[in-house]
Design an enzyme around this catalytic site. Structure first.
Site, mmCIF file in Angstrom:
data_model
loop_
_atom_site.group_PDB
_atom_site.id
_atom_site.type_symbol
_atom_site.label_atom_id
_atom_site.label_comp_id
_atom_site.label_asym_id
_atom_site.label_seq_id
_atom_site.Cartn_x
_atom_site.Cartn_y
_atom_site.Cartn_z
ATOM 1 C CG ASP A 1 -58.636 -61.450 39.846
ATOM 2 O OD1 ASP A 1 -57.502 -61.405 39.253
ATOM 3 O OD2 ASP A 1 -59.193 -61.582 39.309
ATOM 4 C CE1 TYR B 1 -55.253 -48.222 39.104
ATOM 5 C CE2 TYR B 1 -53.830 -46.401 37.612
ATOM 6 C CZ TYR B 1 -54.275 -46.876 38.846
ATOM 7 O OH TYR B 1 -54.885 -45.489 39.616
ATOM 8 C CG HIS C 1 -59.558 -57.158 38.904
ATOM 9 N ND1 HIS C 1 -59.782 -58.529 38.255
ATOM 10 C CD2 HIS C 1 -59.543 -56.454 38.352
ATOM 11 C CE1 HIS C 1 -59.057 -58.880 37.279
ATOM 12 N NE2 HIS C 1 -58.966 -57.418 36.657
ATOM 13 C CG ASN D 1 -56.377 -54.198 31.956
ATOM 14 O OD1 ASN D 1 -56.668 -54.634 32.523
ATOM 15 N ND2 ASN D 1 -56.823 -53.300 30.654
ATOM 16 C CG ASN E 1 -57.387 -58.015 29.826
ATOM 17 O OD1 ASN E 1 -57.880 -58.492 28.993
ATOM 18 N ND2 ASN E 1 -58.342 -57.283 30.628
ATOM 19 C CE1 TYR F 1 -60.477 -49.748 40.937
ATOM 20 C CE2 TYR F 1 -58.182 -48.207 40.834
ATOM 21 C CZ TYR F 1 -59.664 -48.814 40.471
ATOM 22 O OH TYR F 1 -59.929 -48.392 39.461
#
Length: 217
Positions: free
Chosen positions: A117, A90, A20, A92, A138, A15
């Site tokens: 972001d 993560y 993100h 969320n 989220n 990632y």
């Protein structure tokens, strides 16, 4: 004043360069980043700087903060330390990590700056704001739920929102080469914004000046 800067992103090498993870890329670009000694705690990576050390680092990195050869003044209401957090829950569940730090150090929501972001702005733009809607993010939704309020500061980086593209796939894709060049310019300018925000006795006064900045203008 701001006591906690939380950079939202997803943990894992796959990632690192995705849209993100813009906030983590921004953190890595900061001139004083190498002086942050992160440790694993509060479901993330956390580091701190004595406020006086941050003032010195910021004034060396951004000469425009100094006046008549003297560094910026330390406000009377300055915190003892500034904390820097990369939640590893993560995206969320980012609020869980932020909430643990706030509870432990008695940090109020209005003393939190969340870096993230933003789909509703194009690459090349960034924005400082306080409170407001979540725009479907989220990480912000989780933060609001844990802090029980949307009243925290946000430093937003535009990543764009193309039509007819799956949003989940888009935010987890990498920037193009041209976009990456643009983002490097954004990070440089936003670093000054961050420094000024952390030095401000009342950060809300900066939201108009930095409300929406186009580095290509």
């Amino acid at each position: 004043m701001i006591q906690l800067v939380a950079f939202l992103g997803n943990y894992g090498r796959e990632y690192e360069k995705t849209r993100h993870n813009t906030a983590w890329q921004f953190a890595d670009s900061l001139p004083f980043y190498s002086r942050l000694n992160f440790s694993t705690k509060f479901q993330g990576q956390i580091a701190s700087l004595d406020y006086s050390d941050f003032v010195n680092l910021a004034s060396n990195a951004y000469p425009e903060l100094s006046k008549n050869g003297e560094g910026p003044n330390i406000p009377k209401n300055a915190p003892t330390k500034i904390f820097f957090l990369k939640p590893e829950t993560y995206m969320n569940l980012s609020g869980q990590s932020i909430g643990e730090v706030c509870n432990f150090y008695k940090i109020k929501p209005e003393e939190v700056l969340v870096v993230h972001d933003e789909l509703e702005m194009n690459p090349g733009f960034f924005s400082l704001k306080f409170s407001g809607g979540l725009a479907g993010h989220n990480g912000l939704r989780s933060t609001k739920a844990v802090l029980n309020t949307p009243d925290f500061f946000r430093l937003r980086f535009g990543i764009g929102k193309p039509a007819n593209v799956n949003i989940a796939d888009y935010v987890l894709s990498n920037f193009s080469k041209d976009e990456a060049i643009t983002m490097s310019l954004v990070y440089e300018k936003a670093g000054l914004c961050l420094a000024k925000t952390l030095l401000a006795s009342d950060p809300s006064r900066l939201t108009q000046q930095w409300g929406k900045v186009n580095v290509n203008a």
